[in-house]
Design an enzyme around this catalytic site. Structure first.
Site, short mmCIF file in Angstrom:
data_model
loop_
_atom_site.label_atom_id
_atom_site.label_comp_id
_atom_site.label_asym_id
_atom_site.label_seq_id
_atom_site.Cartn_x
_atom_site.Cartn_y
_atom_site.Cartn_z
N GLU A 406 0.84 -1.21 0.00
CA GLU A 406 0.00 0.00 0.00
C GLU A 406 0.88 1.26 0.00
OE1 GLU A 406 -3.12 -0.53 -0.43
OE2 GLU A 406 -3.50 -2.49 0.43
N GLY A 407 2.02 1.18 -0.65
CA GLY A 407 2.98 2.30 -0.63
C GLY A 407 3.89 2.11 0.56
#
Length: 598
Positions: A406-407
Site C-alpha cells: 500500500e505504498g
C-alpha cells in the site's frame, strides 16, 4: 454534527473530545458485527494456523468463500450490488477483527475487498458495477489488483504494460508483466493498469481471468515469501490478452488517479488490519509472562518485562484510537457529500480522498507498531519465541510486509507532508497564517506564568498544541527556504512527517481518553490515562529528535539558534510524568486481567 474538520486541519484547528469517535461509541449493529467477525476468526482461521504457515493456498481460498457467504466481503458494497451497504466504521471494524488470525488470510481479504473491488464500485460504469460487483461482494468471484511491475514499484506510473486498440476499435490487447500480485492464483477478475500509446498516465482495465480459457494470461509460480505464506502471490504475464473496450475503467489516462485513490482506502484498512494483531500478540505475551517462572518468580513481575508489555498495550490503544477517529471522519464526510446530492460513488471517493493525509499517517504508524509489538513478543518468550511452535515467530514474519505494501512507509511519510503542503497551496488548509503566527511568537517574550493544570489532560492538550507549532515552525521555514523544490529534500520531509505522525497519534489517544473519562468517570480510565500520558511523553522525545535534525540541517546562525530555542519552549513540560510509574500501572492491569483489556 459538529463542524467537520477537513483532512489535515487537525494541525491548525483544535478538536474537542466530544467531536471524536471512539470504539466506545460503537452502535449495537457495529458491536454485533464485531462479535460476528471475531467469532469467524476464532472458528475458521485461528485453529488452522499451522496449515496457513505450511502454504495451504487452497485453505485461504476456502476461508475466503466462507467469509463471502457470511457477507464479510461485501460490508462496504452498496446493497444495490449485493453488499451490506454498511458505513465506513463497519468496514474498518471488519478489517480490524478478521485480520489477526493470520497475515495470509488478512492479505487475501484486504486485497479482495479493498483494491480488488473498490476500483469498480468507485470508478465503474453502472453496467460494470451490475456485472462484476455482486459476484465480488458474495465471494462467488475474487479480485486481484495488478499495478506493480519489475520496473515500476513506488513509481507506479512508470509501468511498461501496454494496451493497444484493435483496428476495428472493439477491444484492447494487453501485453506486459505484473509482479507481487496478491490473490493471483485464485482470482476471476484483475484490475490491470496499462499504458495506451504514449500517454503520460496509465489507464485501468477490468480483465476477466478464467483458467480454462486463459486469453493470453499466464501466471508465474507462487512466490516463496518471508511471511504471509498462504497468501497467493504470483507474477502475471499478458500476451495479446483481449479486453473489450467497455472494460476500460473510468476514462483513458485516469489509471494513476484510480490507483492512488484505491491505495488511500487500502492504507486506512491496512492500519485497521494491524490492530487486533497487536491486541492478540499482547494478550499472548501477557499469558506467557504470567506463567513463565524464572528465579522462582513469574517474569511478569520483572520491571524489564513490564516495560515491554506496557509499551505494546499503549501502542495498540493509540493506534486503535487514531484509526477509528479517522474512519468516522471519512464516514461523516461521505454522509455530508451524499446529503449535498453527490452519488454514493462520488461521495465515497471524495470522502476518502479528503483524509488521504490521515490514511498515510495511520498506515505508517500502525504498521511500525505491529512490527515492534511482535518483536517484543518474541523477546518476552525468549528462546521459545524464536521457535515455530509459538505464535510469535509467524506474527513477526507476517507483520513485516505491512511496512511495504500500500505504498512503502518511506513513500507514505513523504506523501503525508507533500499532500498537506498541496492542500495549503489550494487554500484547503491554512498553514501559512498559523506558521507566521508561530514565527512571531518566537520573536516575542515567552510567558513565565504556570497555568492551572488541575483539570485532566489540561497540560497534555497544551503540549499537543505546542507540538503542532513545532511542525509549523520546521515545515514553515522549510517551505520558505525551498519552495516547490521541497520534495527533493526527502530527509527533511521524513523528519517533518515524523512530527506530524506523532502529533496526530498522541492527540487521538488523549481525546479518546478524555471523552471516556468525562462520561464513565476518571476512575474507570486510570490505565487509559496512563497510556495516553506515556504515549505523549514518547512522542515528545521523537519530535524533539526529528525537529532538531531538520533545524540543524537547513538553518544556520541566528535563525538556527532561534528555532532551537523555540523547540525547547514548545516541548517543555511544567510537570514531567513519572514514566516508570505509568508503565507499571498499565502492566499491573494487564497482569491482573491476563490479556489486553482496553
Amino acid at each position: 454534527m459538529a463542524d467537520l474538520l477537513r483532512g489535515g486541519q487537525f494541525l491548525v484547528k483544535e478538536t474537542k473530545c466530544e467531536d471524536v469517535f471512539t470504539p466506545e461509541d460503537f452502535t449495537e449493529e457495529q458491536k454485533m458485527m464485531k462479535e460476528a467477525v471475531s467469532e469467524f476468526n476464532d472458528r475458521e482461521i485461528m485453529p488452522h494456523k499451522a496449515r496457513f504457515e505450511a502454504k495451504d493456498y487452497a485453505l485461504t481460498e476456502e476461508v475466503m468463500r466462507k467469509a463471502g457467504e457470511l457477507g464479510f466481503l461485501g460490508v462496504s458494497v452498496p446493497e444495490a450490488y449485493g453488499g451490506l451497504g454498511m458505513g465506513f466504521i463497519s468496514t474498518t471494524l471488519t478489517c480490524d477483527y478478521i485480520s489477526s488470525g493470520t497475515g495470509s488470510f488478512s492479505t487475501a481479504f484486504g486485497a479482495h475487498t479493498g483494491i480488488g473491488t473498490m476500483p469498480i464500485t468507485l470508478y465503474g460504469t453502472e453496467a460494470q458495477k451490475q456485472k462484476y460487483v455482486p459476484k465480488l461482494a458474495t465471494g462467488e468471484w475474487f479480485g486481484a489488483y495488478c499495478l506493480t511491475e519489475p520496473g515500476a514499484g513506488s513509481d507506479a506510473n512508470s509501468g511498461k504494460t501496454t494496451a493497444t486498440l484493435s483496428e476495428d476499435g472493439t477491444h484492447y490487447k494487453l501485453n506486459g508483466q505484473k509482479m507481487w500480485i496478491s490473490n493471483a492464483g485464485f482470482c476471476n477478475i484483475m484490475i490491470v493498469f496499462a499504458r495506451i500509446e504514449d500517454d503520460k498516465n496509465i489507464t485501468g482495465f477490468i480483465v476477466e481471468y478464467d483458467k480454462n480459457n486463459a486469453n493470453g494470461i499466464t501466471l508465474g509460480e507462487e512466490e516463496h515469501k518471508l511471511g504471509i505464506r498462504a497468501s497467493s502471490t504470483r507474477q502475471v504475464f499478458y500476451n495479446d490478452t483481449i479486453v473489450p473496450i467497455e472494460n476500460m475503467l473510468s476514462a483513458r489516462g485516469n489509471g494513476f488517479k484510480i490507483a492512488m485513490n484505491a491505495l488511500n482506502i487500502g492504507r486506512i484498512k491496512l492500519a485497521a488490519a494491524c490492530l487486533d494483531s497487536q491486541r492478540r500478540v499482547t494478550s499472548i505475551a501477557v499469558n506467557y509472562a504470567n506463567e513463565r517462572k524464572q528465579f522462582k518468580t513469574a517474569i511478569s513481575e520483572f520491571g524489564a518485562i513490564k516495560m515491554k508489555l506496557a509499551e505494546m498495550a499503549t501502542n495498540a490503544y493509540v493506534g486503535e484510537s487514531a484509526s477509528y477517529r479517522a474512519a468516522k471522519n471519512i464516514e461523516d464526510r461521505i454522509a455530508l457529500r451524499e446529503a449535498e446530492g453527490n452519488t454514493h460513488q462520488e461521495a465515497e471517493l471524495k470522502g476518502v480522498e479528503e483524509y488521504a493525509i490521515e490514511c498515510s499517517i495511520l498506515k505508517v504508524a500502525v504498521s511500525e507498531d505491529v512490527q515492534a509489538c511482535a518483536d517484543e513478543g518474541i523477546q518476552i518468550f525468549g528462546g521459545m519465541g524464536f521457535s515455530e511452535e509459538t505464535p510469535m515467530e509467524s506474527a513477526w514474519r507476517d507483520a513485516r510486509i505491512a511496512r511495504i505494501y500500500e505504498g512503502t512507509n518511506e513513500i507514505n511519510r513523504l506523501l503525508s507532508v507533500g499532500m498537506l503542503v498541496k492542500k495549503a497551496m489550494k487554500g484547503h488548509v491554512d498553514l501559512l497564517n498559523p506558521a507566521m503566527a508561530v514565527g512571531e511568537e518566537l520573536l516575542g517574550i515567552p510567558s513565565f506564568d504556570t497555568p492551572d493544570y488541575s483539570e485532566l489532560f489540561s497540560e497534555e492538550k497544551q503540549i499537543v498544541a505546542k507540538l503542532k507549532k513545532v511542525f509549523l515552525m520546521v515545515a514553515g521555514s522549510a517551505i520558505q527556504k525551498f519552495g516547490t523544490e521541497l520534495e527533493e529534500h526527502q530527509q527533511l520531509l521524513t523528519a517533518a512527517s515524523n512530527i506530524l505522525i506523532e502529533t496526530y497519534m498522541a492527540e487521538s489517544a488523549i481525546l479518546r481518553t478524555e471523552k471516556n473519562a468525562k462520561r464513565f468517570g476518571e476512575d474507570s480510565q486510570k490505565e487509559q490515562i496512563a497510556m495516553s500520558q506515556l504515549y505523549l511523553y514518547n512522542a515528545v522525545d521523537i519530535i524533539i529528535k526529528n525537529a532538531k535534525e531538520g533545524i540543524v540541517s537547513f538553518a544556520e546562525g541566528d535563525e538556527q539558534r532561534m528555532m532551537l530555542m523555540g523547540l525547547k519552549r514548545f516541548t517543555k513540560y511544567a510537570n514531567q510524568p513519572n514514566v516508570i510509574g505509568l508503565r507499571n500501572m498499565i502492566a499491573e492491569k494487564l497482569k491482573a486481567e491476563n490479556k489486553y483489556c482496553f
